[in-house]
Scaffold this active site. Structure first.
Site, mmCIF file in Angstrom:
data_model
loop_
_atom_site.group_PDB
_atom_site.id
_atom_site.type_symbol
_atom_site.label_atom_id
_atom_site.label_comp_id
_atom_site.label_asym_id
_atom_site.label_seq_id
_atom_site.Cartn_x
_atom_site.Cartn_y
_atom_site.Cartn_z
ATOM 1 N N ARG A 127 0.828 -1.226 0.000
ATOM 2 C CA ARG A 127 0.000 0.000 0.000
ATOM 3 C C ARG A 127 0.851 1.261 0.000
ATOM 4 N NH1 ARG A 127 -4.638 0.589 4.267
ATOM 5 N NH2 ARG A 127 -2.963 0.041 5.696
ATOM 6 N N ARG A 171 -2.085 -6.492 14.411
ATOM 7 C CA ARG A 171 -3.376 -5.879 14.055
ATOM 8 C C ARG A 171 -4.434 -6.955 13.812
ATOM 9 N NH1 ARG A 171 -1.057 -2.264 9.378
ATOM 10 N NH2 ARG A 171 -3.215 -1.742 8.847
#
Ligand code: AP5
Ligand code: MG
Length: 217
Positions: A127, A171
Site C-alpha cells: 500500500r 493488528r
C-alpha cells in the site's frame, strides 16, 4: 444512508469507502484517518494514539469513543454517514448504539469485507497513500502511473508506519480478539452483508454497491 464498513487490516475498507462516498454523497468517518490527522498535527490525542498505533494495538476505548462521538454528532451526519474502522470493540459498539439512538441516526447497513489472511500481507506491504489527498494505491494491485507520485493531485505517496508484516500480525490478532465479537454483536440486528473481498477491486465494488442498493430500496 447510515453505513458501517468492517473488515480486517487491508480488507479494502478505505478503498470501498471512497467509492461509497462518491456514490451516496455522505461523510466518511474513518477512526484510523482521524487518528493519523491528530498525529500529523502533533496534538495530545495524536501523541496518545501514536503509541498504540505504532505497535499495531487498538487505541483505548475512552479516547476513541469521544473522538468519534464529536464527529458523528455534527449536523452533516444527519443526512447519512459512512463509519470505517469504528466500532472495533464491544464497548465501542454499545457506545455507538447509544449515540446514534440519541441523535436519531441508527445504522441501516453493515458491509463486512472478508479476505483470506495470505492476501492481506501483500495488500498491506504494497500500500502507498497520497500525503495530500489520501488516495490509496498498491504497488502490486493498483500502482500509480509514476512511481511514488499521486495520479490525482501529483503529490508524493507515503507508506504507513504500521504497514509491516510484524505489525500486521498484531493488528490481525487484535481484530480476532476484539472485533470479531462485534460482528457477533451485530448479527442479531440482521443488517450485516458479507462480501467476498478477495476479488479484484471492481468486482468487490459491484457486490458492495448491489448490497447497498438492495437496502436502499
Ligand atoms: P485503520 O486505519 O482503520 O487501519 P486497519 O483497520 O488496519 O485497516 P487499513 O486501513 O489498514 O485497511 P483497509 O481495510 O482500509 O484497506 P485499504 O482500502 O487501504 O486503523 C489503524 C490503527 O488505528 C489501528 O491499528 C488502531 O491502532 C487505530 N484505530 C483505528 N480505529 C480504531 C478504533 N475504532 N479503536 C481503537 N483503535 C483504532 O486497502 C489496503 C491495500 O490493498 C491498498 O493498497 C489497496 O489499494 C489494496 N486493495 C484494496 N482492495 C483491494 C482488492 N480488492 N484487490 C487488490 N488490492 C486491494
Ligand atoms: Mg483504512
Amino acid at each position: 444512508m447510515n453505513i458501517l464498513i468492517m473488515g480486517p487490516a487491508g480488507a479494502g475498507k478505505g478503498t470501498m469507502s471512497d467509492k461509497i462516498v462518491e456514490e451516496f454523497n455522505i461523510p466518511h468517518i474513518s477512526s484510523g484517518d482521524m487518528f493519523r490527522a491528530e498525529i500529523s498535527g502533533k496534538t495530545e490525542l495524536g501523541l496518545t494514539a501514536q503509541a498504540y498505533i505504532n505497535q499495531g494495538l487498538l487505541v483505548p476505548d475512552e479516547v476513541t469513543i469521544e473522538m468519534v462521538k464529536r464527529r458523528l454528532t455534527k449536523d452533516d451526519c444527519k443526512k447519512g454517514y459512512l463509519l470505517d474502522g469504528f466500532p472495533r470493540t464491544l464497548a465501542q459498539a454499545e457506545a455507538l448504539e447509544k449515540m446514534t439512538r440519541e441523535v436519531g441516526i441508527p445504522l441501516q447497513a453493515i458491509i463486512c469485507l472478508e479476505v483470506e489472511f495470505d492476501e492481506l500481507a501483500k495488500r498491506i506491504t504494497g500500500r502507498r497513500i497520497c500525503k495530500h489527498c489520501n488516495e490509496i494505491y498498491n504497488v502490486y494491485f493498483k500502482p500509480s502511473s509514476t512511481e511514488g507520485i499521486c495520479d490525482v493531485c501529483g503529490n508524493e505517496l507515503f507508506q504507513r508506519s504500521d504497514d509491516t508484516v510484524e505489525r500486521l500480525k498484531v493488528r490481525l490478532q487484535e481484530y480476532e480478539n476484539q472485533t470479531v465479537p462485534v460482528l457477533e454483536y451485530f448479527k442479531n440486528a440482521g443488517l450485516a452483508k458479507k462480501i467476498n473481498a478477495g476479488q479484484p477491486i471492481d468486482e468487490v465494488w459491484k457486490e458492495v454497491k448491489k448490497a447497498l442498493e438492495e437496502i436502499n430500496d
